[in-house]
Enzyme design. Structure first.
Site, PDB file in Angstrom:
ATOM      1  N   CYS A  79       0.832  -1.203   0.000  1.00 37.64           N
ATOM      2  CA  CYS A  79       0.000   0.000   0.000  1.00 37.64           C
ATOM      3  C   CYS A  79       0.876   1.266   0.000  1.00 37.64           C
ATOM      4  O   CYS A  79       1.500   1.555  -1.016  1.00 37.64           O
ATOM      5  CB  CYS A  79      -0.999  -0.054   1.144  1.00 37.64           C
ATOM      6  SG  CYS A  79      -2.466   0.929   0.781  1.00 37.64           S
ATOM      7  N   ARG A 136      -7.847   2.919   0.769  1.00 41.12           N
ATOM      8  CA  ARG A 136      -7.291   4.071   0.039  1.00 41.12           C
ATOM      9  C   ARG A 136      -6.065   3.626  -0.760  1.00 41.12           C
ATOM     10  O   ARG A 136      -5.002   4.227  -0.710  1.00 41.12           O
ATOM     11  CB  ARG A 136      -6.935   5.215   1.002  1.00 41.12           C
ATOM     12  CG  ARG A 136      -8.162   5.893   1.581  1.00 41.12           C
ATOM     13  CD  ARG A 136      -7.794   7.024   2.530  1.00 41.12           C
ATOM     14  NE  ARG A 136      -6.976   6.554   3.619  1.00 41.12           N
ATOM     15  CZ  ARG A 136      -5.774   7.028   3.919  1.00 41.12           C
ATOM     16  NH1 ARG A 136      -5.247   8.006   3.215  1.00 41.12           N
ATOM     17  NH2 ARG A 136      -5.096   6.538   4.921  1.00 41.12           N
ATOM     18  N   HIS A 175      -3.591  -5.146   1.585  1.00 40.98           N
ATOM     19  CA  HIS A 175      -2.976  -5.294   2.916  1.00 40.98           C
ATOM     20  C   HIS A 175      -2.940  -6.756   3.344  1.00 40.98           C
ATOM     21  O   HIS A 175      -3.829  -7.193   4.087  1.00 40.98           O
ATOM     22  CB  HIS A 175      -3.774  -4.483   3.950  1.00 40.98           C
ATOM     23  CG  HIS A 175      -3.597  -3.010   3.828  1.00 40.98           C
ATOM     24  ND1 HIS A 175      -2.623  -2.328   4.520  1.00 40.98           N
ATOM     25  CD2 HIS A 175      -4.251  -2.102   3.087  1.00 40.98           C
ATOM     26  CE1 HIS A 175      -2.699  -1.044   4.223  1.00 40.98           C
ATOM     27  NE2 HIS A 175      -3.675  -0.875   3.351  1.00 40.98           N
ATOM     28  N   GLU A 177      -1.263  -8.056   5.528  1.00 41.48           N
ATOM     29  CA  GLU A 177      -1.010  -8.152   6.981  1.00 41.48           C
ATOM     30  C   GLU A 177      -2.291  -8.017   7.796  1.00 41.48           C
ATOM     31  O   GLU A 177      -2.273  -8.210   9.006  1.00 41.48           O
ATOM     32  CB  GLU A 177       0.020  -7.079   7.398  1.00 41.48           C
ATOM     33  CG  GLU A 177      -0.502  -5.646   7.473  1.00 41.48           C
ATOM     34  CD  GLU A 177      -0.716  -4.979   6.114  1.00 41.48           C
ATOM     35  OE1 GLU A 177      -0.566  -5.651   5.063  1.00 41.48           O
ATOM     36  OE2 GLU A 177      -1.059  -3.787   6.106  1.00 41.48           O
TER      37      GLU A 177
HETATM   38  N1  GLN Z   1      -3.378   6.480   0.428  1.00 39.12           N
HETATM   39  C1  GLN Z   1      -2.243   6.214   1.265  1.00 39.12           C
HETATM   40  C2  GLN Z   1      -1.017   6.992   0.833  1.00 39.12           C
HETATM   41  O1  GLN Z   1      -1.025   7.674  -0.134  1.00 39.12           O
HETATM   42  C3  GLN Z   1      -1.921   4.744   1.301  1.00 39.12           C
HETATM   43  C4  GLN Z   1      -3.015   3.994   2.009  1.00 39.12           C
HETATM   44  C5  GLN Z   1      -2.553   2.829   2.817  1.00 39.12           C
HETATM   45  O2  GLN Z   1      -1.356   2.547   2.950  1.00 39.12           O
HETATM   46  N2  GLN Z   1      -3.486   2.162   3.410  1.00 39.12           N
HETATM   47  O3  GLN Z   1      -0.035   6.922   1.491  1.00 39.12           O
END
Ligand code: GLN
Length: 192
Positions: A79, A136, A175, A177
């Site tokens: 992420c 996100r 994710h 994890e």
């Molecule tokens: N949108 C986040 C970012 O730009 C990442 C989201 C996440 O790691 N859950 O860092």
């Protein structure tokens, strides 16, 4: 067994530690260049990429990690961690930087903002069905020819890679994890 570091500046550090521990891996938190020296591989967790990037600079970890990446240290970015290793970041902040170690273009919050977070079943190559939690999440919009795509997802706008690997650098938009399933971590650990 390799010693795997978890970058512990911000984000879901404990969840990655738990997954790695359950695989019997020697795990260490990385907050300083000296702690980085002591690990064979590094997991960069999800969180907020701009915050983590900022903290990487103040901890003097930015040049240290860049040097280890050049030497071929295995890295798994999930992420926000994926954003941090990617070659190109779209919709980033003006001052957003990344290690440019994985030849993909990612769009920050490419699946939408908080309310657009979602969960789905993914088919991961060599693993099978995995529950994917996207929060996100960055969307991988382009991958270079030598990037292996291990899983894809179609969110209604065509298929996009969600788990990729280019040599020793791995990127995961979801994710792994946050579930009890450690098979994605195992793929990474087995390849170290
Ligand atoms: N949108 C986040 C970012 O730009 C990442 C989201 C996440 O790691 N859950 O860092």
């Amino acid at each position: 067994m390799p010693r795997v570091g978890v970058l512990a500046l911000q984000g879901d550090v404990r969840e990655h530690e738990r997954a790695l521990h359950s695989l019997g891996v020697d795990v260490a938190r990385v907050r300083t260049p000296a702690q980085l020296d002591a690990v064979d591989a590094l997991v960069m967790p999800g969180g907020e990429s701009t915050a983590i990037a900022h903290l990487l600079v103040s901890a003097q970890l930015r040049p240290a990690i860049a040097a280890r990446l050049d030497e071929g240290m295995p890295v798994l970015g999930t992420c926000a961690g994926l954003i941090l290793v990617s070659r190109e970041v779209l919709d980033g902040r003006v001052d957003q930087w990344s290690f440019e170690a994985l030849d993909v273009s990612v769009r920050r919050n490419g699946y939408g903002r908080q309310l657009a977070s979602f969960e789905t079943t993914l088919r991961v190559r060599d693993v099978g069905n995995v529950h994917g939690v996207f929060i996100r999440a960055p969307k991988i919009e382009k991958v270079a020819d030598d990037v292996e795509v291990l899983a894809k997802h179609d969110h209604g706008d065509g298929e996009h890679a969600v788990l990729v690997r280019q040599g020793r650098v791995w990127g995961c938009a979801f994710h792994p994890e946050l579930t009890d399933d450690t098979r994605v971590h195992r793929l990474f650990v087995d390849a170290i």
